[in-house]
Design a protein around this motif. Sequence first.
Motif, PDB file in Angstrom:
ATOM      1  N   ALA A  94      -7.751  10.129   5.832  1.00  0.00           N
ATOM      2  CA  ALA A  94      -7.626  11.446   5.932  1.00  0.00           C
ATOM      3  C   ALA A  94      -6.858  12.084   4.511  1.00  0.00           C
ATOM      4  CB  ALA A  94      -6.851  11.694   7.095  1.00  0.00           C
ATOM      5  N   LEU A  95      -6.268  11.053   4.246  1.00  0.00           N
ATOM      6  CA  LEU A  95      -5.550  11.559   2.591  1.00  0.00           C
ATOM      7  C   LEU A  95      -6.657  11.246   1.501  1.00  0.00           C
ATOM      8  CD1 LEU A  95      -2.447   9.848   3.401  1.00  0.00           C
ATOM      9  CD2 LEU A  95      -2.880  12.033   3.859  1.00  0.00           C
ATOM     10  N   HIS A  96      -7.370  10.272   1.565  1.00  0.00           N
ATOM     11  CA  HIS A  96      -8.248   9.835   0.493  1.00  0.00           C
ATOM     12  C   HIS A  96      -9.657   9.576   0.621  1.00  0.00           C
ATOM     13  CE1 HIS A  96      -4.315   8.926  -1.533  1.00  0.00           C
ATOM     14  NE2 HIS A  96      -3.962   8.316  -0.332  1.00  0.00           N
ATOM     15  N   LYS A  97     -10.501   9.953  -0.255  1.00  0.00           N
ATOM     16  CA  LYS A  97     -12.082   9.767  -0.139  1.00  0.00           C
ATOM     17  C   LYS A  97     -12.380   8.364  -0.203  1.00  0.00           C
ATOM     18  CE  LYS A  97     -13.404  14.136  -2.188  1.00  0.00           C
ATOM     19  NZ  LYS A  97     -14.137  14.884  -3.265  1.00  0.00           N
ATOM     20  N   ARG A  98     -11.210   7.585  -0.962  1.00  0.00           N
ATOM     21  CA  ARG A  98     -11.666   6.051  -0.900  1.00  0.00           C
ATOM     22  C   ARG A  98     -10.584   5.446  -0.312  1.00  0.00           C
ATOM     23  NH1 ARG A  98     -13.647   5.244  -7.126  1.00  0.00           N
ATOM     24  NH2 ARG A  98     -15.708   5.683  -6.870  1.00  0.00           N
ATOM     25  N   VAL A  99     -10.796   4.289   0.438  1.00  0.00           N
ATOM     26  CA  VAL A  99      -9.620   3.455   0.992  1.00  0.00           C
ATOM     27  C   VAL A  99     -10.102   2.162   0.568  1.00  0.00           C
ATOM     28  CG1 VAL A  99      -8.233   2.722   2.916  1.00  0.00           C
ATOM     29  CG2 VAL A  99      -8.786   5.149   2.575  1.00  0.00           C
ATOM     30  N   VAL A 100      -8.766   1.108   0.206  1.00  0.00           N
ATOM     31  CA  VAL A 100      -9.395  -0.257   0.074  1.00  0.00           C
ATOM     32  C   VAL A 100      -8.417  -0.824   0.930  1.00  0.00           C
ATOM     33  CG1 VAL A 100      -9.396  -1.886  -1.935  1.00  0.00           C
ATOM     34  CG2 VAL A 100      -9.783   0.400  -2.516  1.00  0.00           C
ATOM     35  N   ILE A 101      -8.903  -1.800   1.536  1.00  0.00           N
ATOM     36  CA  ILE A 101      -8.083  -2.925   2.369  1.00  0.00           C
ATOM     37  C   ILE A 101      -8.044  -4.030   1.593  1.00  0.00           C
ATOM     38  CG2 ILE A 101      -8.186  -4.226   4.338  1.00  0.00           C
ATOM     39  CD1 ILE A 101      -9.917  -2.045   5.636  1.00  0.00           C
ATOM     40  N   TYR A 102      -7.212  -4.663   1.044  1.00  0.00           N
ATOM     41  CA  TYR A 102      -6.771  -5.796   0.225  1.00  0.00           C
ATOM     42  C   TYR A 102      -6.087  -6.863   1.183  1.00  0.00           C
ATOM     43  CZ  TYR A 102      -4.772  -8.378  -3.810  1.00  0.00           C
ATOM     44  OH  TYR A 102      -4.456  -9.321  -4.635  1.00  0.00           O
ATOM     45  N   GLU A 113       4.368  -1.067   7.474  1.00  0.00           N
ATOM     46  CA  GLU A 113       5.072  -0.208   6.616  1.00  0.00           C
ATOM     47  C   GLU A 113       4.198   0.698   5.852  1.00  0.00           C
ATOM     48  OE1 GLU A 113       7.730  -2.413   3.949  1.00  0.00           O
ATOM     49  OE2 GLU A 113       7.366  -4.436   5.078  1.00  0.00           O
ATOM     50  N   ARG A 114       4.291   2.159   6.032  1.00  0.00           N
ATOM     51  CA  ARG A 114       3.347   3.008   5.620  1.00  0.00           C
ATOM     52  C   ARG A 114       3.985   3.445   4.207  1.00  0.00           C
ATOM     53  NH1 ARG A 114       2.127   7.228  10.461  1.00  0.00           N
ATOM     54  NH2 ARG A 114       0.534   5.953  11.517  1.00  0.00           N
ATOM     55  N   GLY A 115       2.570   3.524   3.471  1.00  0.00           N
ATOM     56  CA  GLY A 115       2.721   4.178   2.046  1.00  0.00           C
ATOM     57  C   GLY A 115       1.665   5.218   1.914  1.00  0.00           C
ATOM     58  N   GLU A 116       1.467   5.758   0.848  1.00  0.00           N
ATOM     59  CA  GLU A 116       0.633   6.968   0.666  1.00  0.00           C
ATOM     60  C   GLU A 116      -0.529   6.696  -0.389  1.00  0.00           C
ATOM     61  OE1 GLU A 116       0.739   9.733   2.752  1.00  0.00           O
ATOM     62  OE2 GLU A 116       2.387   8.752   3.827  1.00  0.00           O
ATOM     63  N   ALA A 117      -0.521   5.615  -0.960  1.00  0.00           N
ATOM     64  CA  ALA A 117      -1.574   5.258  -1.836  1.00  0.00           C
ATOM     65  C   ALA A 117      -2.852   4.860  -0.959  1.00  0.00           C
ATOM     66  CB  ALA A 117      -1.009   4.005  -2.620  1.00  0.00           C
ATOM     67  N   PRO A 118      -4.035   4.823  -1.663  1.00  0.00           N
ATOM     68  CA  PRO A 118      -5.125   4.496  -1.112  1.00  0.00           C
ATOM     69  C   PRO A 118      -5.590   3.124  -0.732  1.00  0.00           C
ATOM     70  CG  PRO A 118      -5.802   5.089  -3.267  1.00  0.00           C
ATOM     71  CD  PRO A 118      -4.051   5.370  -3.102  1.00  0.00           C
ATOM     72  N   VAL A 119      -4.468   2.355  -0.348  1.00  0.00           N
ATOM     73  CA  VAL A 119      -4.639   1.036  -0.476  1.00  0.00           C
ATOM     74  C   VAL A 119      -4.002   0.553   0.796  1.00  0.00           C
ATOM     75  CG1 VAL A 119      -4.388  -1.490  -1.536  1.00  0.00           C
ATOM     76  CG2 VAL A 119      -5.133   0.640  -2.869  1.00  0.00           C
ATOM     77  N   LEU A 120      -4.398  -0.508   1.714  1.00  0.00           N
ATOM     78  CA  LEU A 120      -3.887  -1.024   2.810  1.00  0.00           C
ATOM     79  C   LEU A 120      -3.777  -2.655   2.537  1.00  0.00           C
ATOM     80  CD1 LEU A 120      -4.417  -0.303   6.512  1.00  0.00           C
ATOM     81  CD2 LEU A 120      -4.155  -2.846   5.582  1.00  0.00           C
ATOM     82  N   ALA A 121      -2.472  -3.230   2.500  1.00  0.00           N
ATOM     83  CA  ALA A 121      -2.725  -4.778   2.211  1.00  0.00           C
ATOM     84  C   ALA A 121      -2.390  -5.346   3.579  1.00  0.00           C
ATOM     85  CB  ALA A 121      -1.598  -4.912   1.305  1.00  0.00           C
ATOM     86  N   SER A 122      -3.294  -6.239   4.086  1.00  0.00           N
ATOM     87  CA  SER A 122      -3.240  -6.906   5.251  1.00  0.00           C
ATOM     88  C   SER A 122      -2.829  -8.315   4.974  1.00  0.00           C
ATOM     89  CB  SER A 122      -4.749  -7.123   5.871  1.00  0.00           C
ATOM     90  OG  SER A 122      -4.857  -7.870   6.873  1.00  0.00           O
ATOM     91  N   ILE A 123      -1.802  -8.912   5.476  1.00  0.00           N
ATOM     92  CA  ILE A 123      -1.268 -10.215   5.352  1.00  0.00           C
ATOM     93  C   ILE A 123      -1.166 -10.911   6.739  1.00  0.00           C
ATOM     94  CG2 ILE A 123       0.597 -11.637   4.350  1.00  0.00           C
ATOM     95  CD1 ILE A 123       1.619  -9.109   2.832  1.00  0.00           C
ATOM     96  N   PRO A 124      -2.321 -11.516   7.175  1.00  0.00           N
ATOM     97  CA  PRO A 124      -2.496 -11.868   8.691  1.00  0.00           C
ATOM     98  C   PRO A 124      -2.179 -13.382   8.856  1.00  0.00           C
ATOM     99  CG  PRO A 124      -4.569 -12.018   7.574  1.00  0.00           C
ATOM    100  CD  PRO A 124      -3.664 -11.463   6.442  1.00  0.00           C
ATOM    101  N   HIS A 125      -1.711 -14.186   7.652  1.00  0.00           N
ATOM    102  CA  HIS A 125      -1.707 -15.539   7.898  1.00  0.00           C
ATOM    103  C   HIS A 125      -0.315 -16.113   7.434  1.00  0.00           C
ATOM    104  CE1 HIS A 125      -6.287 -16.346   8.003  1.00  0.00           C
ATOM    105  NE2 HIS A 125      -5.712 -16.022   9.300  1.00  0.00           N
ATOM    106  N   ALA A 126       0.804 -15.099   7.053  1.00  0.00           N
ATOM    107  CA  ALA A 126       1.957 -15.921   6.609  1.00  0.00           C
ATOM    108  C   ALA A 126       3.108 -15.702   7.656  1.00  0.00           C
ATOM    109  CB  ALA A 126       2.443 -14.650   5.544  1.00  0.00           C
ATOM    110  N   GLY A 127       2.754 -15.485   8.728  1.00  0.00           N
ATOM    111  CA  GLY A 127       3.764 -15.569   9.925  1.00  0.00           C
ATOM    112  C   GLY A 127       4.065 -16.980  10.167  1.00  0.00           C
TER     113      GLY A 127
END
Length: 268
Positions: free
Chosen positions: A140-148, A10-24
């Motif tokens: 490409a959109l932000h100078k900082r990106v956070v993977i949460y 699910e794409r958003g435009e904020a500089p944060v990507l939430a990874s949820i690898p273990h809830a399946g």
Amino acid sequence: MIHPEWLVVERGEAPVLASIPHAGTEIPEGIRRNMVSPALSLRDTDWWLEYLYDFLRDLGVTIVRTKVSRTVADMNRDPSGISLYPGRATTELCPTTTFDGVPLYKPGWEPSQDEIEQRCSTYFRPYHEALEGEVARLSALHKRVVIYDCHSIRSVIPRLFSGELPHISIGTNDGLSCSPALSALVAATFSSSRYTCVTDERFKGGWITRQYGKPEQGIHAIQLELACRTYMAETDKLEPAPYSEARAREIRTYLKLALVRIIDWGQS
């Protein structure tokens, strides 16, 4: 890009990507029939995180998560097989036991090396291709990106750690995966709460945190591990307690505040 049905992006435009690898919780029938029991195979699921963090999309956070169980393929393990915690008990890319050391498979039906490679190709690699693609898009959109990286775990697992885990464990690979300012900001969010919070103690971040965190390139990765008692009732039963909005409400307030602060930091 069209993703397989089990992979949710699910794409958003904020500089944060939430990874949820273990809830399946999905396990293909061809794998399930070789396992001891359905309930045991889901014992170590990060329960209900898709509900706990359902505010992410409203904040414009990009979400990458899998519907497939971690017992099929663990998206947060080093695919080379190198242990994230040398000398300590852990589970593999395709786990053969629970965290308690209980066998998941019927005797003789553990995955072969060929099957492990097939699962890696079918599940692990597409998940990480999605992560890499979204990181590139956000960079490409932000100078900082956070993977949460979102996780949870049972509060007491004697085979893995002694005693009871803190409510919140922040992992930054001993400060290598993100700016110290970011980890301090996240920890400070919980300082006025009733929850215990530690950084880089038992959990230092899994393969996702360690692989993607490159602060010098503007990509910061941080893992947040919640003890399950923080937001749900824990029992000795294999089946989890149902998700309770009332029980989760308090920690959700702090989690949302932490994400808002992370977004602000990423945009600064």
